[in-house]
Design an enzyme around this catalytic site. Structure first.
Site, PDB file in Angstrom:
ATOM      1  N   ARG A  85       0.840  -1.185   0.000  1.00 53.19           N
ATOM      2  CA  ARG A  85       0.000   0.000   0.000  1.00 53.19           C
ATOM      3  C   ARG A  85       0.877   1.237   0.000  1.00 53.19           C
ATOM      4  NH1 ARG A  85      -5.093  -0.398   0.668  1.00 53.19           N
ATOM      5  NH2 ARG A  85      -5.331  -2.635   0.834  1.00 53.19           N
ATOM      6  N   LEU A  87       1.883   4.780   1.338  1.00 54.17           N
ATOM      7  CA  LEU A  87       1.652   5.497   2.593  1.00 54.17           C
ATOM      8  C   LEU A  87       0.970   6.819   2.275  1.00 54.17           C
ATOM      9  CD1 LEU A  87       4.976   4.777   4.486  1.00 54.17           C
ATOM     10  CD2 LEU A  87       2.789   3.580   4.652  1.00 54.17           C
ATOM     11  N   ASN A 101      12.021   1.929   1.986  1.00 51.42           N
ATOM     12  CA  ASN A 101      11.366   0.854   1.236  1.00 51.42           C
ATOM     13  C   ASN A 101      12.437   0.096   0.454  1.00 51.42           C
ATOM     14  OD1 ASN A 101       9.274  -0.716   0.090  1.00 51.42           O
ATOM     15  ND2 ASN A 101       9.278   0.565  -1.745  1.00 51.42           N
ATOM     16  N   HIS A 103      13.070  -2.451  -2.969  1.00 49.66           N
ATOM     17  CA  HIS A 103      12.417  -2.750  -4.241  1.00 49.66           C
ATOM     18  C   HIS A 103      13.366  -3.592  -5.102  1.00 49.66           C
ATOM     19  CE1 HIS A 103       9.535  -2.153  -7.441  1.00 49.66           C
ATOM     20  NE2 HIS A 103      10.558  -1.968  -8.250  1.00 49.66           N
ATOM     21  N   ASP A 135       8.476   8.501  -0.307  1.00 48.66           N
ATOM     22  CA  ASP A 135       7.687   9.727  -0.425  1.00 48.66           C
ATOM     23  C   ASP A 135       6.275   9.315  -0.848  1.00 48.66           C
ATOM     24  OD1 ASP A 135       7.856   9.117  -3.097  1.00 48.66           O
ATOM     25  OD2 ASP A 135       9.219  10.758  -3.599  1.00 48.66           O
ATOM     26  N   GLY A 137       4.965   9.078  -3.719  1.00 45.27           N
ATOM     27  CA  GLY A 137       4.847   8.419  -5.015  1.00 45.27           C
ATOM     28  C   GLY A 137       5.038   6.918  -4.923  1.00 45.27           C
ATOM     29  N   ASP A 139       7.376   3.951  -5.391  1.00 46.96           N
ATOM     30  CA  ASP A 139       8.793   3.562  -5.513  1.00 46.96           C
ATOM     31  C   ASP A 139       9.641   4.729  -6.051  1.00 46.96           C
ATOM     32  OD1 ASP A 139       8.137   0.937  -4.669  1.00 46.96           O
ATOM     33  OD2 ASP A 139       7.594   0.386  -6.706  1.00 46.96           O
TER      34      ASP A 139
HETATM   35  C1  GAR Z   1      10.545  -7.895  -1.918  1.00 45.88           C
HETATM   36  O1  GAR Z   1      11.190  -8.465  -3.018  1.00 45.88           O
HETATM   37  C2  GAR Z   1      10.507  -6.389  -2.041  1.00 45.88           C
HETATM   38  O2  GAR Z   1      11.634  -5.874  -2.699  1.00 45.88           O
HETATM   39  C3  GAR Z   1       9.254  -6.178  -2.851  1.00 45.88           C
HETATM   40  O3  GAR Z   1       8.347  -7.091  -2.304  1.00 45.88           O
HETATM   41  C4  GAR Z   1       9.063  -8.257  -1.901  1.00 45.88           C
HETATM   42  C5  GAR Z   1       8.580  -8.662  -0.537  1.00 45.88           C
HETATM   43  O4  GAR Z   1       9.112  -9.903  -0.178  1.00 45.88           O
HETATM   44  N1  GAR Z   1       8.805  -4.843  -2.756  1.00 45.88           N
HETATM   45  C6  GAR Z   1       8.319  -4.152  -3.779  1.00 45.88           C
HETATM   46  O5  GAR Z   1       8.155  -4.616  -4.891  1.00 45.88           O
HETATM   47  C7  GAR Z   1       7.992  -2.693  -3.464  1.00 45.88           C
HETATM   48  N2  GAR Z   1       7.512  -2.025  -4.619  1.00 45.88           N
HETATM   49  P1  GAR Z   1       9.057 -10.393   1.330  1.00 45.88           P
HETATM   50  O6  GAR Z   1       7.590 -10.258   1.784  1.00 45.88           O
HETATM   51  O7  GAR Z   1       9.489 -11.813   1.280  1.00 45.88           O
HETATM   52  O8  GAR Z   1       9.969  -9.526   2.136  1.00 45.88           O
END
Ligand code: GAR
Length: 199
Positions: A85, A87, A101, A103, A135, A137, A139
């Site tokens: 989600r 923020l 965060n 990514h 922020d 936006g 990512d």
């Molecule tokens: C991770 O790979 C993280 O980088 C990604 O979700 C996954 C969560 O894995 N996040 C995003 O894509 C943010 N846009 P996890 O629940 O096993 O930590």
């Protein structure tokens, strides 16, 4: 330095939550609060581990509930770990500390869901992991750390994701350490990492 209390927000599998918790014995932070917006493995793992783990589903009072739990736990920094989600401006305005965060791509390439699939579909030779400040936006906030991962020929999305996760699990505790130690300086989008302070 006394370890700083941090909160982890998650929605899914929770492997980054686990990595942050496993690394904390040798780090200057402690995960004192886990918040999930849905029932998920991350929340179940946190409960089983005896962590303060709260389910805060989306709704008109979700921001206030999260902020209140964070204040009660003395949280000084937040790490999003697969939190699905955005923020809200109210949350970001109401929390004075840094919010990170993670990514699975080299942002600004491939924001959003399934970044590893996007990378393979696009045919890039190099992708990676980004840890950035949050922020409003998607990512999009200033970048703290990045590490490149080469895409192997013929690799499946799952194989690539497994290698990206290994990098994430090593990099996220490092990033959270830098942040709770206050070892960074920002100027617009530029984030510099400062050397450790002399004792
Ligand atoms: C991770 O790979 C993280 O980088 C990604 O979700 C996954 C969560 O894995 N996040 C995003 O894509 C943010 N846009 P996890 O629940 O096993 O930590």
């Amino acid at each position: 330095m006394r370890p700083r209390a941090v909160a982890v927000l998650a929605s899914g599998h929770g492997s980054n939550l686990e990595a942050l918790v496993h690394a904390q014995a040798r780090a200057p932070y402690r995960v004192r609060l886990v918040i999930a917006d849905r029932e998920c493995r991350a929340l179940a793992w946190a409960r089983a581990r005896g962590l303060d783990a709260r389910l805060v589903p989306p709704g008109p009072h979700a921001d206030a509930t999260q902020l209140c739990a964070m204040r009660d736990a003395g949280v000084g920094a937040v790490a999003l770990a697969g939190y699905l989600r955005r923020l809200s401006p109210a949350f970001l305005a109401g929390f004075a500390g840094p919010v990170l965060n993670i990514h699975p791509s080299l942002l600004p390439s491939f924001p959003g869901l399934h970044a590893h699939r996007q990378a393979i579909a696009h045919g890039v030779k190099v992708t990676g992991v980004t840890i950035h400040f949050v922020d409003e936006g998607l990512d999009s906030g200033p970048i703290l750390l990045q590490e490149a991962v080469a895409v192997r020929e013929g690799e499946t999305p799952d194989e690539l994701l497994e290698r990206l996760h290994a990098v994430e699990h090593r990099l996220y505790p490092q990033a959270l350490t830098i942040v709770v130690e206050g070892r960074y300086a920002t100027s617009g989008r530029q984030v510099s990492i400062l050397p450790p302070r002399e004792e």
